[in-house]
Design a protein around this motif. Structure first.
Motif, PDB file in Angstrom:
ATOM      1  N   ASP A   1       0.762  -1.107  -0.102  1.00  0.00           N
ATOM      2  CA  ASP A   1       0.144   0.071  -0.165  1.00  0.00           C
ATOM      3  C   ASP A   1       0.897   1.170  -0.018  1.00  0.00           C
ATOM      4  O   ASP A   1       0.446   2.378  -0.714  1.00  0.00           O
ATOM      5  CB  ASP A   1      -1.173   0.149   1.262  1.00  0.00           C
ATOM      6  N   ILE A   2       2.005   1.391   0.751  1.00  0.00           N
ATOM      7  CA  ILE A   2       2.836   2.358   0.792  1.00  0.00           C
ATOM      8  C   ILE A   2       3.286   2.556  -0.636  1.00  0.00           C
ATOM      9  O   ILE A   2       3.499   3.684  -1.233  1.00  0.00           O
ATOM     10  CB  ILE A   2       4.123   2.175   1.910  1.00  0.00           C
ATOM     11  N   GLU A   3       3.984   1.418  -1.273  1.00  0.00           N
ATOM     12  CA  GLU A   3       4.533   1.594  -2.761  1.00  0.00           C
ATOM     13  C   GLU A   3       3.538   2.071  -3.584  1.00  0.00           C
ATOM     14  O   GLU A   3       3.762   3.261  -4.406  1.00  0.00           O
ATOM     15  CB  GLU A   3       4.906   0.340  -2.941  1.00  0.00           C
ATOM     16  N   LEU A   4       2.282   1.467  -3.644  1.00  0.00           N
ATOM     17  CA  LEU A   4       1.310   1.976  -4.434  1.00  0.00           C
ATOM     18  C   LEU A   4       0.820   3.567  -4.339  1.00  0.00           C
ATOM     19  O   LEU A   4       0.654   4.186  -5.280  1.00  0.00           O
ATOM     20  CB  LEU A   4       0.038   1.157  -4.151  1.00  0.00           C
ATOM     21  N   CYS A   5       0.669   3.959  -2.949  1.00  0.00           N
ATOM     22  CA  CYS A   5       0.316   5.434  -2.711  1.00  0.00           C
ATOM     23  C   CYS A   5       1.440   6.347  -3.208  1.00  0.00           C
ATOM     24  O   CYS A   5       1.156   7.101  -3.959  1.00  0.00           O
ATOM     25  CB  CYS A   5       0.483   5.406  -1.155  1.00  0.00           C
ATOM     26  N   LEU A   6       2.680   6.050  -3.029  1.00  0.00           N
ATOM     27  CA  LEU A   6       3.788   6.846  -3.464  1.00  0.00           C
ATOM     28  C   LEU A   6       3.815   6.981  -5.108  1.00  0.00           C
ATOM     29  O   LEU A   6       4.176   7.777  -5.671  1.00  0.00           O
ATOM     30  CB  LEU A   6       5.186   6.349  -2.877  1.00  0.00           C
ATOM     31  N   LYS A   7       3.857   5.320  -5.524  1.00  0.00           N
ATOM     32  CA  LYS A   7       3.875   5.593  -6.968  1.00  0.00           C
ATOM     33  C   LYS A   7       2.927   6.215  -7.632  1.00  0.00           C
ATOM     34  O   LYS A   7       2.978   7.049  -8.881  1.00  0.00           O
ATOM     35  CB  LYS A   7       3.926   4.035  -7.418  1.00  0.00           C
ATOM     36  N   ASN A   8       1.610   6.171  -7.091  1.00  0.00           N
ATOM     37  CA  ASN A   8       0.363   6.933  -7.401  1.00  0.00           C
ATOM     38  C   ASN A   8       0.594   8.456  -7.331  1.00  0.00           C
ATOM     39  O   ASN A   8      -0.106   9.271  -8.231  1.00  0.00           O
ATOM     40  CB  ASN A   8      -0.955   6.751  -7.004  1.00  0.00           C
TER      41      ASN A   8
END
Length: 173
Positions: A82-89
């Protein structure tokens, strides 16, 4: 003396965690990560839970450090994703999530707001020395332990004798 007049004492690790956020040169990333929730308790953020430890940016790469609530926490992988997805988005292409086990996570790292949200969600928040546990449904202290393990290893299962509802209690760790 009323509870409102007490000065809260933070564990050193929690004080340092708050200082890292307060003095960070990338507050916008910390603010983005406030949207990442605990997958097992989706009403509290990983910051409020005390899992989010640090955010660093080096040569455009974002490194986020998190501490699981216990070493075998199955939710830690979902949190990292979720952290990776949040930051990549948000446009950050290079993201690394580090898991740190030391110092071990403690319920004393949870914010007062997180504990209120837990109770509103139906989970009794941790209490000092595991005493004074109240049913999150009706507020009664007339409760009984059903199992030392609830829906997850960091929770115990109780039942209220007043309203008969079962509920999880976030263990004092």
């Amino acid at each position: 003396m009323s509870e409102n007049n007490l000065i809260p004492i933070l564990p050193q690790e929690e004080f340092e965690r708050r200082e890292r956020r307060r003095s960070s040169v990338v507050p916008e990333i910390w603010n983005l990560l406030d949207s990442v929730k605990d997958p097992e308790v989706p009403v509290i953020s990983i910051w409020e839970l005390g899992v989010l430890q640090d955010v660093l940016v080096t040569d455009g790469a974002v490194t986020v450090s998190i501490t699981p609530t216990y070493s075998g926490c199955p939710a830690i992988n979902a949190m990292a994703e979720d952290i990776e997805l949040c930051l990549k988005n948000a446009g950050y292409e290079r993201v690394e999530v580090l898991r740190q086990l030391h110092p071990a996570w403690s319920t004393s790292w949870m914010s007062v707001e997180a504990k209120r949200k837990l109770a509103d969600y139906g989970i009794a928040p941790s209490q000092k020395d595991d005493e004074g546990i109240a049913c999150p449904h009706c507020g009664s202290f007339d409760i009984k332990l059903v199992s030392h393990f609830g829906s997850t290893a960091c929770k115990a299962l109780y039942q209220c004798r007043s309203c008969s509802e079962p509920f999880d209690y976030f263990k004092n760790l």
